[in-house]
Design an enzyme around this catalytic site. Structure first.
Site, PDB file in Angstrom:
ATOM      1  N   GLU A 416      58.403 -18.348 -17.770  1.00 20.81           N
ATOM      2  CA  GLU A 416      59.578 -18.877 -17.045  1.00 20.81           C
ATOM      3  C   GLU A 416      60.714 -17.860 -17.004  1.00 20.81           C
ATOM      4  O   GLU A 416      61.878 -18.203 -17.194  1.00 20.81           O
ATOM      5  CB  GLU A 416      60.033 -20.213 -17.640  1.00 20.81           C
ATOM      6  CG  GLU A 416      59.128 -21.347 -17.186  1.00 20.81           C
ATOM      7  CD  GLU A 416      59.639 -22.735 -17.512  1.00 20.81           C
ATOM      8  OE1 GLU A 416      60.861 -22.920 -17.636  1.00 20.81           O
ATOM      9  OE2 GLU A 416      58.790 -23.633 -17.627  1.00 20.81           O
TER      10      GLU A 416
HETATM   11  C1  LIG Z   1      50.716 -19.344 -21.636  1.00 22.10           C
HETATM   12  C2  LIG Z   1      51.223 -18.968 -20.287  1.00 22.10           C
HETATM   13  C3  LIG Z   1      51.548 -19.962 -19.377  1.00 22.10           C
HETATM   14  C4  LIG Z   1      51.986 -19.617 -18.090  1.00 22.10           C
HETATM   15  N1  LIG Z   1      52.204 -20.625 -17.170  1.00 22.10           N
HETATM   16  C5  LIG Z   1      52.442 -20.266 -15.869  1.00 22.10           C
HETATM   17  C6  LIG Z   1      52.474 -21.265 -14.830  1.00 22.10           C
HETATM   18  O1  LIG Z   1      52.333 -22.475 -15.091  1.00 22.10           O
HETATM   19  N2  LIG Z   1      52.640 -20.862 -13.544  1.00 22.10           N
HETATM   20  C7  LIG Z   1      52.802 -19.542 -13.226  1.00 22.10           C
HETATM   21  O2  LIG Z   1      52.953 -19.250 -12.034  1.00 22.10           O
HETATM   22  N3  LIG Z   1      52.812 -18.576 -14.182  1.00 22.10           N
HETATM   23  C8  LIG Z   1      52.616 -18.908 -15.487  1.00 22.10           C
HETATM   24  N4  LIG Z   1      52.580 -17.927 -16.467  1.00 22.10           N
HETATM   25  C9  LIG Z   1      52.887 -16.554 -16.112  1.00 22.10           C
HETATM   26  C10 LIG Z   1      54.188 -16.069 -16.716  1.00 22.10           C
HETATM   27  O3  LIG Z   1      55.267 -16.663 -16.052  1.00 22.10           O
HETATM   28  C11 LIG Z   1      54.163 -14.531 -16.671  1.00 22.10           C
HETATM   29  O4  LIG Z   1      53.410 -14.119 -17.772  1.00 22.10           O
HETATM   30  C12 LIG Z   1      55.539 -13.918 -16.701  1.00 22.10           C
HETATM   31  O5  LIG Z   1      56.147 -14.122 -15.470  1.00 22.10           O
HETATM   32  C13 LIG Z   1      55.512 -12.425 -16.990  1.00 22.10           C
HETATM   33  O6  LIG Z   1      54.648 -11.775 -16.138  1.00 22.10           O
HETATM   34  P1  LIG Z   1      53.552 -10.769 -16.730  1.00 22.10           P
HETATM   35  O7  LIG Z   1      52.954 -11.411 -17.920  1.00 22.10           O
HETATM   36  O8  LIG Z   1      52.629 -10.362 -15.651  1.00 22.10           O
HETATM   37  O9  LIG Z   1      54.370  -9.528 -17.238  1.00 22.10           O
HETATM   38  P2  LIG Z   1      54.839  -8.266 -16.373  1.00 22.10           P
HETATM   39  O10 LIG Z   1      55.638  -8.704 -15.214  1.00 22.10           O
HETATM   40  O11 LIG Z   1      53.670  -7.402 -16.112  1.00 22.10           O
HETATM   41  O12 LIG Z   1      55.806  -7.560 -17.394  1.00 22.10           O
HETATM   42  C14 LIG Z   1      55.401  -6.758 -18.522  1.00 22.10           C
HETATM   43  C15 LIG Z   1      56.642  -6.418 -19.305  1.00 22.10           C
HETATM   44  O13 LIG Z   1      57.557  -5.688 -18.473  1.00 22.10           O
HETATM   45  C16 LIG Z   1      58.799  -6.354 -18.367  1.00 22.10           C
HETATM   46  N5  LIG Z   1      59.308  -6.176 -17.006  1.00 22.10           N
HETATM   47  C17 LIG Z   1      58.707  -6.489 -15.834  1.00 22.10           C
HETATM   48  N6  LIG Z   1      59.490  -6.170 -14.805  1.00 22.10           N
HETATM   49  C18 LIG Z   1      60.618  -5.648 -15.314  1.00 22.10           C
HETATM   50  C19 LIG Z   1      61.810  -5.111 -14.742  1.00 22.10           C
HETATM   51  N7  LIG Z   1      62.009  -5.076 -13.428  1.00 22.10           N
HETATM   52  N8  LIG Z   1      62.758  -4.673 -15.579  1.00 22.10           N
HETATM   53  C20 LIG Z   1      62.584  -4.719 -16.915  1.00 22.10           C
HETATM   54  N9  LIG Z   1      61.494  -5.199 -17.503  1.00 22.10           N
HETATM   55  C21 LIG Z   1      60.504  -5.649 -16.718  1.00 22.10           C
HETATM   56  C22 LIG Z   1      58.503  -7.795 -18.713  1.00 22.10           C
HETATM   57  O14 LIG Z   1      59.631  -8.480 -19.209  1.00 22.10           O
HETATM   58  C23 LIG Z   1      57.428  -7.646 -19.769  1.00 22.10           C
HETATM   59  O15 LIG Z   1      58.029  -7.371 -21.001  1.00 22.10           O
HETATM   60  C24 LIG Z   1      52.140 -18.259 -17.747  1.00 22.10           C
HETATM   61  C25 LIG Z   1      51.850 -17.274 -18.686  1.00 22.10           C
HETATM   62  C26 LIG Z   1      51.383 -17.602 -19.931  1.00 22.10           C
HETATM   63  C27 LIG Z   1      51.020 -16.496 -20.881  1.00 22.10           C
END
Ligand SMILES: Cc1cc2nc3c(=O)[nH]c(=O)nc-3n(C[C@H](O)[C@H](O)[C@H](O)COP(=O)(O)OP(=O)(O)OC[C@H]3O[C@@H](n4cnc5c(N)ncnc54)[C@H](O)[C@@H]3O)c2cc1C
Length: 612
Positions: A416
């Protein structure tokens, strides 16, 4: 193949999804501008008596259901919420807590919706995660905000009672950056609807859902939100994902192959899907801090009981200063987080303020501080904190699931909106006024005429604004005396808010358009604002308790006082590091790591991950 999106494009997409206007007052926005608008949060709005009665009745039923019919240890052991539990939640109406009665829901207030999540989450986090994914981001909230009357009448009674919903935005290549979205919705030739194609990752409830919200790119441009019956032809749940914690959630990889979705299932306008998602989260974000508050309150109970009972070195461990300090931190932090949640939630019900900044801060703050709270709780419990509940029980001890709490809590800093993204999102709102008056100047590019216009506009604004940052109520002894012994903390907030605004202004002057690259600086600015909102909330909430529950006035004041003292020290440290830090050296070193400069540092270890 992955779409290539530049940083600028990613930012433009995020910007377009922002709610640009401020129609209502915002405590948070003013705080970042150096104006403490105490009148917006104090006195807190009184709770509506009918809403309290309805809420308490529901909480009593939920509590009784949880304790008699739900075995939290079985959920953990089997990594599953049993069907009977889901049926019980449906019967209670828990799927429709926030759906108005006219659409078949319970119509609880935000305050009671949060309390229900706090309660359910303290029993097992998978329960509160199921409920909040279902209604804070799932079908109900977007439809309530953006749906047509026909859509509401059709879908809301279903998701309020019987149908589980999920929200599908994330994809293998799309985490924090929706600009890369790959799922497509192609209009059918006869114009009756769209064909959906793509893969969605990590959809909470996605393995058991009946109705979902899906985000997909449309040829008209932008991303559109659709509500979709999950049993539509072409929808396949490929996999149920397993995680470090939240073992009971039904989280999916779902593929869409030429899935027909009728045109009337578009939520809001075509191309406005991200706006739907972000606006939904403006208040939807309060669910997560409610869950963090639940875990933190439970941490108070566990640390209180254990530190009084466990004797080492001649006395209960809670009498040793090192452990006592942890207990104080846990209790004070639980109070601070609850205060922030209560202030923001009452404002959400009251609807007289724009709470997008407060809700975002509550998410950021409670997920970070809550994590430290459970970490300290584990330390208080010692080895037993690290031992599983089942193992404790097998040895004849109480099955206190601290290691589970730690595992379950960790995700809150990631989903979120990760902490890093929340920092950017809140920073964007914090500097919004500056961008409005001086946007052209701050942009690296742009034409000279526009810059000149902008300079005149900015000059007028800053000539009025800057002098106001020099003096304020916080300097006047006796200011905020209506808050009693806690008044000095509010004076601190007032002074620190002006200092924060001055520092932000300075940072903008120093880095101009490049400020957005200085994420560590922006993060500190946001964290200072968050601590100030937390301090103000703690003081205001203690005052509310004094008025509404006089017998607890002294205790609330003590908790608020320690919380404010600790938060003030964090603020001081953040200010110290704002411009005196190692950010530049850190960034350079990280680029060295990425470029392989220090590969030798990795010698002597093995990487257990294979190619996958
Ligand atoms: C248990 C679980 C439940 C979830 N439930 C849902 C759901 O119901 N629906 C849904 O749509 N998604 C869901 N998600 C997805 C979740 O919202 C994403 O994991 C989250 O948005 C982060 O994306 P990512 O994991 O791909 O990380 P990435 O975007 O790949 O980021 C990797 C790291 O880089 C950082 N980062 C990325 N971009 C930037 C930037 N521009 N500047 C600085 N730092 C940055 C991030 O903070 C993180 O530390 C779920 C995930 C999990 C693990």
């Amino acid at each position: 193949m992955a779409t290539h999106i530049t940083e600028r494009e990613a930012r433009q997409v995020a910007e377009a999804a922002r709610e640009g206007e401020w129609k209502l007052p915002s405590f948070g926005r003013d705080l970042f501008l150096g104006r403490l608008r105490l009148d917006l949060i104090h006195p807190q709005p009184r709770l509506d008596i009918a809403a309290v009665e309805k809420g308490e009745r529901f909480l009593a039923r939920l509590r009784s259901f949880l304790t008699t019919s739900v075995d939290p240890h079985a959920i953990e052991r089997d990594a599953k919420i049993p069907d009977a539990v889901l049926d019980g939640l449906k019967e209670l109406g828990a799927l429709g807590m926030k759906v108005p009665e006219q659409y078949g829901g319970l119509g609880l207030s935000q305050v009671y919706y949060n309390r229900a999540l706090t309660l359910a989450g303290s029993w097992h986090s998978s329960l509160s995660t199921l409920l909040s994914a279902h209604q804070s981001i799932g079908v109900a909230e977007p439809l309530l905000l953006f749906g047509t009357e026909e859509q509401k009448q059709h879908w809301l009674p279903l998701v309020a009672r019987t149908h589980v919903s999920a929200f599908l935005l994330t994809e293998p290549d799309v985490g924090s950056d929706p600009a890369r979205l790959g799922a497509t919705a192609t209009p059918t030739d006869d114009g009756s609807g769209y064909l959906l194609n793509g893969t969605k990752l990590w959809a909470t409830n996605g393995a058991i859902a009946d109705i979902v919200v899906v985000m997909a790119k449309v040829p008209e441009g932008g991303i559109t939100a659709f509500v979709l019956a999950y049993d539509s032809e072409g929808v396949t749940v490929e996999h149920r994902n397993a995680f470090m914690g939240l073992r009971g959630i039904e989280n999916s990889v779902t593929t869409f192959t030429d899935v027909f979705v009728p045109a009337e299932n578009v939520i809001g306008r075509v191309g406005q899907g991200l706006k739907v998602a972000l606006t939904t989260l403006n208040t939807g974000r309060l669910a997560l801090p409610a869950i963090c508050v639940g875990v933190s309150k439970w941490a108070v109970k566990v640390s209180r009981e254990w530190a009084a009972e466990r004797v080492q070195w001649g006395q209960p461990v809670g009498r040793h200063d090192a452990v006592a300090q942890k207990i104080a931190f846990i209790a004070a932090s639980a109070f601070g987080m609850e205060a922030m949640l209560d202030v923001a939630s009452r404002m959400a019900d009251d609807k007289r303020n724009d709470i997008r900044i407060e809700a975002a801060i509550a998410k950021l703050y409670a997920s970070e501080l809550g994590w430290r709270v459970v970490d300290e709780l584990m330390q208080v419990r010692g080895g037993r904190g690290y031992e599983t509940a089942d193992s404790l029980r097998a040895r004849g001890e109480r099955p206190i699931p601290v290691e589970q709490a730690l595992r379950d809590m960790r995700i809150n800093r990631i989903f979120e909106g990760s902490t890093e993204i929340m920092h950017l999102l809140i920073a964007r709102e914090a500097v919004d006024q500056h961008l409005q008056v001086a946007g052209e100047l701050l942009e690296g590019e742009g034409d000279l005429k526009a810059k000149a216009r902008s300079a005149a506009q900015a000059g007028a604004f800053y000539a009025r604004w800057l002098p106001k940052l020099a003096v304020g109520e916080g300097l006047r002894p006796g200011a905020f005396d209506e808050l009693g012994d806690l008044a000095p903390h509010m004076r601190f907030v007032e002074r620190a808010s002006r200092r924060l605004a001055r520092s932000t202004f300075y940072a903008m002057g120093r880095w101009q358009a490049k400020l957005e690259k200085r994420q560590a600086v922006l993060g500190r600015i946001v964290d200072i604002g968050a601590e100030l909102f937390a301090i103000a909330s703690a003081v205001v909430y203690a005052d509310t308790i004094r008025r509404e529950d006089a017998g607890r006035a002294d205790e609330a004041r003590e908790l608020a006082d320690l919380f404010c003292r600790q938060a003030r020290r964090r603020v001081d440290a953040l200010f110290d590091a704002l411009f005196a830090n190692d950010d530049t050296e850190g960034y350079a070193l990280a680029q060295g790591v990425l470029g392989g400069r220090y590969l030798w540092l990795e010698n002597g270890v093995l990487d257990p991950a294979d190619a996958g």
